[in-house]
Design a protein around this motif. Structure first.
Motif, short mmCIF file in Angstrom:
data_model
loop_
_atom_site.label_atom_id
_atom_site.label_comp_id
_atom_site.label_asym_id
_atom_site.label_seq_id
_atom_site.Cartn_x
_atom_site.Cartn_y
_atom_site.Cartn_z
N TRP A 79 12.79 10.08 3.24
CA TRP A 79 13.65 10.71 2.24
C TRP A 79 13.56 9.97 0.91
N VAL A 80 13.36 8.65 0.95
CA VAL A 80 13.22 7.89 -0.29
C VAL A 80 12.00 8.37 -1.08
N VAL A 81 10.89 8.59 -0.36
CA VAL A 81 9.68 9.08 -1.01
C VAL A 81 9.92 10.46 -1.62
N VAL A 123 19.19 7.63 -3.03
CA VAL A 123 18.44 6.40 -2.73
C VAL A 123 19.39 5.22 -2.62
N TRP A 124 20.44 5.21 -3.43
CA TRP A 124 21.45 4.15 -3.36
C TRP A 124 22.05 4.05 -1.95
N SER A 125 22.17 5.18 -1.26
CA SER A 125 22.73 5.19 0.09
C SER A 125 21.75 4.70 1.15
N LEU A 126 20.49 4.40 0.73
CA LEU A 126 19.43 3.91 1.61
C LEU A 126 19.21 4.82 2.82
N PRO A 127 18.75 6.04 2.57
CA PRO A 127 18.44 6.97 3.67
C PRO A 127 17.13 6.57 4.35
N PRO A 128 16.69 7.28 5.39
CA PRO A 128 15.37 7.01 5.99
C PRO A 128 14.27 7.01 4.93
N PHE A 129 13.24 6.21 5.17
CA PHE A 129 12.24 5.97 4.12
C PHE A 129 11.53 7.25 3.68
N THR A 187 0.84 -1.20 0.00
CA THR A 187 0.00 0.00 0.00
C THR A 187 0.87 1.25 0.00
N VAL A 188 1.93 1.22 0.80
CA VAL A 188 2.88 2.33 0.83
C VAL A 188 3.59 2.44 -0.52
N GLY A 189 3.88 1.28 -1.12
CA GLY A 189 4.50 1.29 -2.44
C GLY A 189 3.60 1.96 -3.46
N GLY A 190 2.29 1.70 -3.37
CA GLY A 190 1.35 2.36 -4.26
C GLY A 190 1.31 3.86 -4.04
N GLN A 191 1.43 4.27 -2.79
CA GLN A 191 1.48 5.70 -2.48
C GLN A 191 2.74 6.34 -3.07
N MET A 192 3.84 5.60 -3.07
CA MET A 192 5.06 6.10 -3.71
C MET A 192 4.86 6.35 -5.20
N VAL A 193 4.15 5.43 -5.84
CA VAL A 193 3.87 5.58 -7.27
C VAL A 193 3.04 6.83 -7.52
N PHE A 194 2.07 7.08 -6.63
CA PHE A 194 1.24 8.27 -6.79
C PHE A 194 2.06 9.55 -6.60
N VAL A 195 2.92 9.55 -5.57
CA VAL A 195 3.79 10.71 -5.33
C VAL A 195 4.69 10.94 -6.54
N SER A 196 5.18 9.86 -7.13
CA SER A 196 6.02 9.96 -8.32
C SER A 196 5.25 10.59 -9.47
N ALA A 197 3.97 10.21 -9.64
CA ALA A 197 3.14 10.78 -10.70
C ALA A 197 2.93 12.27 -10.48
N VAL A 198 2.72 12.66 -9.23
CA VAL A 198 2.55 14.09 -8.92
C VAL A 198 3.84 14.85 -9.26
N GLY A 199 4.98 14.25 -8.93
CA GLY A 199 6.26 14.87 -9.26
C GLY A 199 6.43 15.05 -10.75
N PHE A 200 6.00 14.06 -11.52
CA PHE A 200 6.11 14.15 -12.99
C PHE A 200 5.26 15.30 -13.51
N ILE A 201 4.02 15.39 -13.01
CA ILE A 201 3.12 16.45 -13.47
C ILE A 201 3.68 17.83 -13.12
N MET A 202 4.23 17.97 -11.92
CA MET A 202 4.79 19.25 -11.50
C MET A 202 6.08 19.58 -12.24
N GLY A 203 6.76 18.55 -12.73
CA GLY A 203 8.01 18.77 -13.44
C GLY A 203 7.84 19.54 -14.74
N VAL A 204 6.64 19.47 -15.32
CA VAL A 204 6.39 20.17 -16.60
C VAL A 204 6.40 21.68 -16.43
#
Length: 396
Positions: free
Chosen positions: A94-96, A86-92, A38-55
């Protein structure tokens, strides 16, 4: 200009790698941080928001930095920072946040590169856009393969190191690359002949056509995003295949997409934009309907391959057709199409997922078929009729 073109294709390859990195190692990442899907799905949503804002962020950066190459170099650096972090595996948490930042950089790359290619290669827009899409598809195919090797060797987090290093390389290249938009003005056109853009009698009509193209890309990206997310589930539950073969369906879909995108560069020299889109989406509609009606696994795999072929060039040719129809608005058109592509890829999977839970997989497939039919209706009765009425040119 070959150096410019190759650097552009390389950036799209990076975008393809980056967009699939998190998904390729999602189980390992969530297990490491002891998080649920479920948290993974929330990450995907946050990623989509980031993509939209990137434009809009990329549009603002182009105004501030003046030169597109600096925006692209900065975007590659942003991706590199996010991937290395993310490669350094920071607190979660920060990963989001870093995944959000990563999507902003990816959106900026896709938007700015597509805009540049539209402006530089005016007579070859469809051909060069198909090559960009091939590069993106190869990247999207390569990352799961890279990640699988690293996962097998208990080194899954090094997937982020690969993309981070490539991001640094691309930032350096784009910091020094040079090009001029005037060099290709006299270049031979490679796209098929098409009716000249119609004359708009009112600004309202121009806005209507722009909205129509934006809505087309919203629908298409929603269908593609839904298939990317739920193809395995469809094979598991609708066709009752084992998990290994279910996951293979996504690979077959993307292999067909890459091959189809490579072929688009040749096909679009023979047919015009409207014909290409009409037959591509008609084929997609037919395949989805057959998918809903069939319960045979072998037929299902054949249909997935056909679907990859029919859908392969729709995104790039829709963008090119929109820019052809609305000359002088390249940056606005490309930005809106990129943004609403991300919006569709975020919204539609949620709708399809809900329908799968409450109405069943067959119903979800019929919904996707309905979306494909809406695309065709808008293309034929909206944009196509406008061309006929304004230019007295029948689109055959």
């Amino acid at each position: 200009m070959r150096t410019f073109a190759f650097a552009s294709y390389s950036l799209y390859f990076l975008a393809g790698l980056v967009i699939t990195t998190i998904g390729s190692v999602m189980p390992q990442l969530l297990a490491h941080y002891e998080q649920s899907y479920t948290v993974g799905g929330q990450m995907v949503f946050v990623s989509a928001v980031g993509f939209i804002m990137g434009v809009p962020i990329s549009a603002w950066l182009m105004k501030v930095l003046k030169k597109e190459k600096y925006v692209l170099a900065l975007s590659a650096i942003v991706i590199a920072i996010a991937q290395f972090s993310v490669w350094s595996l920071p607190p979660f948490g920060w990963v989001v946040a870093l995944n959000f930042l990563n999507s902003v950089g990816t959106a900026a790359i896709e938007c700015v590169v597509a805009t540049l290619m539209m402006e530089v290669f005016v007579g070859r827009r469809a051909v060069v856009m198909s090559y960009l899409e091939v590069s993106f598809g190869i990247g999207a195919l390569c990352m799961p393969l890279i990640a699988s090797v690293l996962i097998a060797n208990q080194a899954w987090r090094y997937s982020f190191l690969v993309t981070g290093c490539l991001g640094i390389i691309m930032a350096v290249i784009w910091g020094f690359i040079s090009f001029t938009k005037e060099e290709t003005e006299g270049a031979k056109s490679l796209d098929a002949d098409i009716a000249p853009p119609p004359m708009f009698k009112t600004k309202q009509m121009k806005r209507y056509i722009l909205f129509a193209f934006v809505f087309l890309i919203f629908i298409y990206s929603g269908i593609e995003g839904s298939l990317n997310h739920f193809m395995s589930s469809i094979f598991l539950n609708h066709l009752e295949v084992i998990p290994y073969y279910a996951s293979l369906s996504i690979s077959l879909f993307w292999i067909a997409m890459v091959i189809g995108r490579a072929a688009t560069g040749w096909i679009i020299r023979k047919v015009n934009y409207a014909s290409y889109l009409r037959w591509s989406m008609f084929g997609t509609l037919v395949v989805i309907v057959l998918f809903a009606l069939s319960r045979d696994a072998v037929v299902g795999f054949i249909l997935v391959i056909l679907m990859g072929f029919t859908m392969s060039g729709v995104y790039s040719i829709t963008m090119v057709y929109a820019n052809h129809t609305l000359p002088g608005m390249t940056r606005l058109v490309t930005s809106l199409i990129t943004a609403f592509a991300g919006f569709g890829a975020a919204v539609f999977p949620a709708l399809i997922g809900y329908s799968m839970d409450h109405s069943g997989i067959v119903s979800a497939l019929w919904y996707m078929a309905g979306f494909a039919a809406i695309y065709l209706i808008i293309l034929l009765l909206g944009i196509g009729r406008f061309y006929r009425n304004q230019s007295n040119v029948t689109i055959n």
